[in-house]
Design a protein around this motif. Structure first.
Motif, PDB file in Angstrom:
ATOM      1  N   GLU A 160     -70.650 -30.887 -22.153  1.00 42.31           N
ATOM      2  CA  GLU A 160     -70.941 -31.071 -20.730  1.00 42.31           C
ATOM      3  C   GLU A 160     -70.646 -32.508 -20.324  1.00 42.31           C
ATOM      4  OE1 GLU A 160     -71.681 -28.447 -18.886  1.00 42.31           O
ATOM      5  OE2 GLU A 160     -71.793 -27.189 -20.689  1.00 42.31           O
ATOM      6  N   LEU A 161     -70.133 -32.676 -19.108  1.00 41.61           N
ATOM      7  CA  LEU A 161     -69.806 -34.021 -18.620  1.00 41.61           C
ATOM      8  C   LEU A 161     -70.765 -34.474 -17.521  1.00 41.61           C
ATOM      9  CD1 LEU A 161     -65.904 -33.875 -18.493  1.00 41.61           C
ATOM     10  CD2 LEU A 161     -67.350 -34.849 -20.266  1.00 41.61           C
ATOM     11  N   GLY A 162     -71.769 -33.669 -17.243  1.00 39.12           N
ATOM     12  CA  GLY A 162     -72.748 -34.052 -16.222  1.00 39.12           C
ATOM     13  C   GLY A 162     -72.323 -33.590 -14.842  1.00 39.12           C
ATOM     14  N   GLU A 163     -73.054 -34.079 -13.848  1.00 41.82           N
ATOM     15  CA  GLU A 163     -72.808 -33.669 -12.456  1.00 41.82           C
ATOM     16  C   GLU A 163     -71.442 -34.131 -11.980  1.00 41.82           C
ATOM     17  OE1 GLU A 163     -74.895 -31.974 -10.153  1.00 41.82           O
ATOM     18  OE2 GLU A 163     -75.815 -31.431 -12.059  1.00 41.82           O
ATOM     19  N   ARG A 164     -70.793 -33.293 -11.188  1.00 42.44           N
ATOM     20  CA  ARG A 164     -69.537 -33.708 -10.571  1.00 42.44           C
ATOM     21  C   ARG A 164     -69.818 -34.482  -9.293  1.00 42.44           C
ATOM     22  NH1 ARG A 164     -65.065 -29.324  -9.838  1.00 42.44           N
ATOM     23  NH2 ARG A 164     -66.700 -27.760  -9.879  1.00 42.44           N
ATOM     24  N   GLU A 165     -68.990 -35.483  -9.039  1.00 36.93           N
ATOM     25  CA  GLU A 165     -69.204 -36.324  -7.848  1.00 36.93           C
ATOM     26  C   GLU A 165     -68.346 -35.889  -6.677  1.00 36.93           C
ATOM     27  OE1 GLU A 165     -68.324 -39.970  -9.724  1.00 36.93           O
ATOM     28  OE2 GLU A 165     -70.202 -39.930 -10.864  1.00 36.93           O
ATOM     29  N   ILE A 166     -67.503 -34.856  -6.890  1.00 34.89           N
ATOM     30  CA  ILE A 166     -66.648 -34.398  -5.778  1.00 34.89           C
ATOM     31  C   ILE A 166     -67.025 -32.986  -5.399  1.00 34.89           C
ATOM     32  CG2 ILE A 166     -64.650 -35.840  -6.132  1.00 34.89           C
ATOM     33  CD1 ILE A 166     -63.477 -33.421  -7.770  1.00 34.89           C
ATOM     34  N   TYR A 196     -63.069 -38.737 -17.423  1.00 38.83           N
ATOM     35  CA  TYR A 196     -63.182 -37.550 -16.569  1.00 38.83           C
ATOM     36  C   TYR A 196     -64.605 -37.217 -16.161  1.00 38.83           C
ATOM     37  CZ  TYR A 196     -58.232 -36.826 -17.373  1.00 38.83           C
ATOM     38  OH  TYR A 196     -56.871 -36.992 -17.387  1.00 38.83           O
ATOM     39  N   ARG A 197     -65.587 -37.988 -16.645  1.00 33.94           N
ATOM     40  CA  ARG A 197     -66.985 -37.773 -16.228  1.00 33.94           C
ATOM     41  C   ARG A 197     -67.067 -37.969 -14.722  1.00 33.94           C
ATOM     42  NH1 ARG A 197     -70.771 -40.636 -20.078  1.00 33.94           N
ATOM     43  NH2 ARG A 197     -71.160 -38.580 -20.932  1.00 33.94           N
ATOM     44  N   GLY A 198     -67.722 -37.057 -14.049  1.00 36.62           N
ATOM     45  CA  GLY A 198     -67.817 -37.161 -12.593  1.00 36.62           C
ATOM     46  C   GLY A 198     -66.745 -36.351 -11.881  1.00 36.62           C
ATOM     47  N   ARG A 199     -65.632 -36.084 -12.569  1.00 40.50           N
ATOM     48  CA  ARG A 199     -64.556 -35.299 -11.970  1.00 40.50           C
ATOM     49  C   ARG A 199     -64.539 -33.867 -12.490  1.00 40.50           C
ATOM     50  NH1 ARG A 199     -58.912 -37.878 -12.392  1.00 40.50           N
ATOM     51  NH2 ARG A 199     -59.632 -39.471 -13.833  1.00 40.50           N
ATOM     52  N   TYR A 200     -65.044 -33.667 -13.686  1.00 41.54           N
ATOM     53  CA  TYR A 200     -65.113 -32.325 -14.293  1.00 41.54           C
ATOM     54  C   TYR A 200     -66.531 -32.091 -14.794  1.00 41.54           C
ATOM     55  CZ  TYR A 200     -60.071 -31.921 -14.136  1.00 41.54           C
ATOM     56  OH  TYR A 200     -58.777 -31.822 -13.702  1.00 41.54           O
ATOM     57  N   ALA A 201     -66.913 -30.837 -14.824  1.00 42.33           N
ATOM     58  CA  ALA A 201     -68.257 -30.493 -15.290  1.00 42.33           C
ATOM     59  C   ALA A 201     -68.320 -30.445 -16.818  1.00 42.33           C
ATOM     60  CB  ALA A 201     -68.679 -29.140 -14.715  1.00 42.33           C
ATOM     61  N   ALA A 202     -67.193 -30.068 -17.436  1.00 47.55           N
ATOM     62  CA  ALA A 202     -67.227 -29.903 -18.891  1.00 47.55           C
ATOM     63  C   ALA A 202     -65.857 -30.117 -19.497  1.00 47.55           C
ATOM     64  CB  ALA A 202     -67.726 -28.506 -19.246  1.00 47.55           C
ATOM     65  N   GLU A 261     -64.031 -39.691 -26.743  1.00 51.00           N
ATOM     66  CA  GLU A 261     -64.884 -40.548 -25.906  1.00 51.00           C
ATOM     67  C   GLU A 261     -64.106 -41.110 -24.709  1.00 51.00           C
ATOM     68  OE1 GLU A 261     -68.083 -40.497 -26.091  1.00 51.00           O
ATOM     69  OE2 GLU A 261     -67.881 -39.253 -27.876  1.00 51.00           O
ATOM     70  N   PHE A 262     -62.826 -41.379 -24.920  1.00 58.09           N
ATOM     71  CA  PHE A 262     -61.970 -41.815 -23.809  1.00 58.09           C
ATOM     72  C   PHE A 262     -61.935 -40.730 -22.725  1.00 58.09           C
ATOM     73  CE2 PHE A 262     -57.719 -41.222 -21.993  1.00 58.09           C
ATOM     74  CZ  PHE A 262     -57.549 -42.409 -21.298  1.00 58.09           C
ATOM     75  N   LEU A 263     -61.730 -39.485 -23.142  1.00 55.92           N
ATOM     76  CA  LEU A 263     -61.664 -38.377 -22.174  1.00 55.92           C
ATOM     77  C   LEU A 263     -62.996 -38.226 -21.449  1.00 55.92           C
ATOM     78  CD1 LEU A 263     -59.719 -35.701 -24.285  1.00 55.92           C
ATOM     79  CD2 LEU A 263     -58.822 -37.058 -22.382  1.00 55.92           C
ATOM     80  N   VAL A 264     -64.096 -38.327 -22.199  1.00 52.39           N
ATOM     81  CA  VAL A 264     -65.426 -38.179 -21.587  1.00 52.39           C
ATOM     82  C   VAL A 264     -65.633 -39.260 -20.529  1.00 52.39           C
ATOM     83  CG1 VAL A 264     -67.913 -38.385 -22.033  1.00 52.39           C
ATOM     84  CG2 VAL A 264     -66.485 -36.998 -23.563  1.00 52.39           C
ATOM     85  N   GLN A 265     -65.288 -40.497 -20.859  1.00 52.79           N
ATOM     86  CA  GLN A 265     -65.475 -41.594 -19.897  1.00 52.79           C
ATOM     87  C   GLN A 265     -64.560 -41.441 -18.693  1.00 52.79           C
ATOM     88  OE1 GLN A 265     -67.980 -43.569 -20.080  1.00 52.79           O
ATOM     89  NE2 GLN A 265     -68.499 -42.657 -22.055  1.00 52.79           N
TER      90      GLN A 265
END
Ligand SMILES: CC(C)(COP(=O)(O)OP(=O)(O)OC[C@H]1O[C@@H](n2cnc3c(N)ncnc32)[C@H](O)[C@@H]1OP(=O)(O)O)[C@@H](O)C(=O)NCCC(=O)NCCS
Length: 152
Positions: free
Chosen positions: A146-152, A86-92, A80-84
């Motif tokens: 999946e981590l959702g949409e990337r912001e970059i 890196y969410r937005g920076r990686y797709a998965a 959960e730490f990794l998900v929080q």
């Protein structure tokens, strides 16, 4: 509980790294370029190492919790730490593991789904047979969250 990055002397956690990946020469393939975190909760309980695999994929190359601290939620806390983080920076978030009854349920419970397989990975890449939970590991199974949409 604190999860912090380890930038230097990563091999001081070799015993834990070997719990997650029992052949040191395989660990040497990713440890330096990987980002390492340790989970501290009144002492080091676990570690994980992630690498940038390109195409928006962050891969967990190693994750381990000390035997006496397993089953207490520390492994899930690192995921959960990794998900929080890196969410937005990686797709998965991706993890490769053997088809073992000890690790497959962990990833599935943590929201990963099967995403591929490399046949004979363990028999081809490791210099000795790897046994886990009474099973000899042969193929590498990829799990993906999946981590959702990337912001970059
Ligand atoms: C795999 C490992 C990292 C899991 O860490 P952990 O701290 O023991 O796992 P958690 O306590 O956070 O468990 C998270 C969830 O997975 C489930 N789970 C974990 N291992 C499981 C197993 N062998 N069988 C069934 N469920 C399991 C837990 O029940 C828990 O579910 P819940 O939250 O719904 O109760 C740890 O067992 C370990 O270090 N194993 C040895 C090294 C290793 O195999 N690493 C993986 C290499 S790919």
């Amino acid at each position: 509980m604190e999860i912090r990055e380890i930038r230097e002397h990563k091999k001081r956690f070799l015993a834990l790294l070997l719990l997650g990946d029992e052949q040191e020469s395989m660990i040497d393939r990713y440890l330096e370029r990987g980002t390492m975190y340790v989970l501290d909760d009144g002492g080091i309980r676990g570690e994980c190492v992630v690498t940038d695999e390109g195409n928006g994929v962050l891969e967990i190359k190693n994750i381990a919790v000390k035997p006496e601290s397993q089953g207490k939620g520390y492994g899930r806390a690192m995921i959960e730490f990794l998900v929080q983080k890196y969410r937005g920076r990686y797709a998965a978030l991706q993890a490769g593991t053997g088809d073992s009854p000890l690790t497959v349920p962990f990833y599935e419970t943590c929201g990963f789904v099967r995403a591929g397989r490399i046949r004979n990975y363990f028999t081809d890449q490791y210099d000795h047979p790897i046994w886990e939970g009474g099973v000899r590991l042969t193929d590498l199974i990829y799990f993906r969250r999946e981590l959702g949409e990337r912001e970059i």
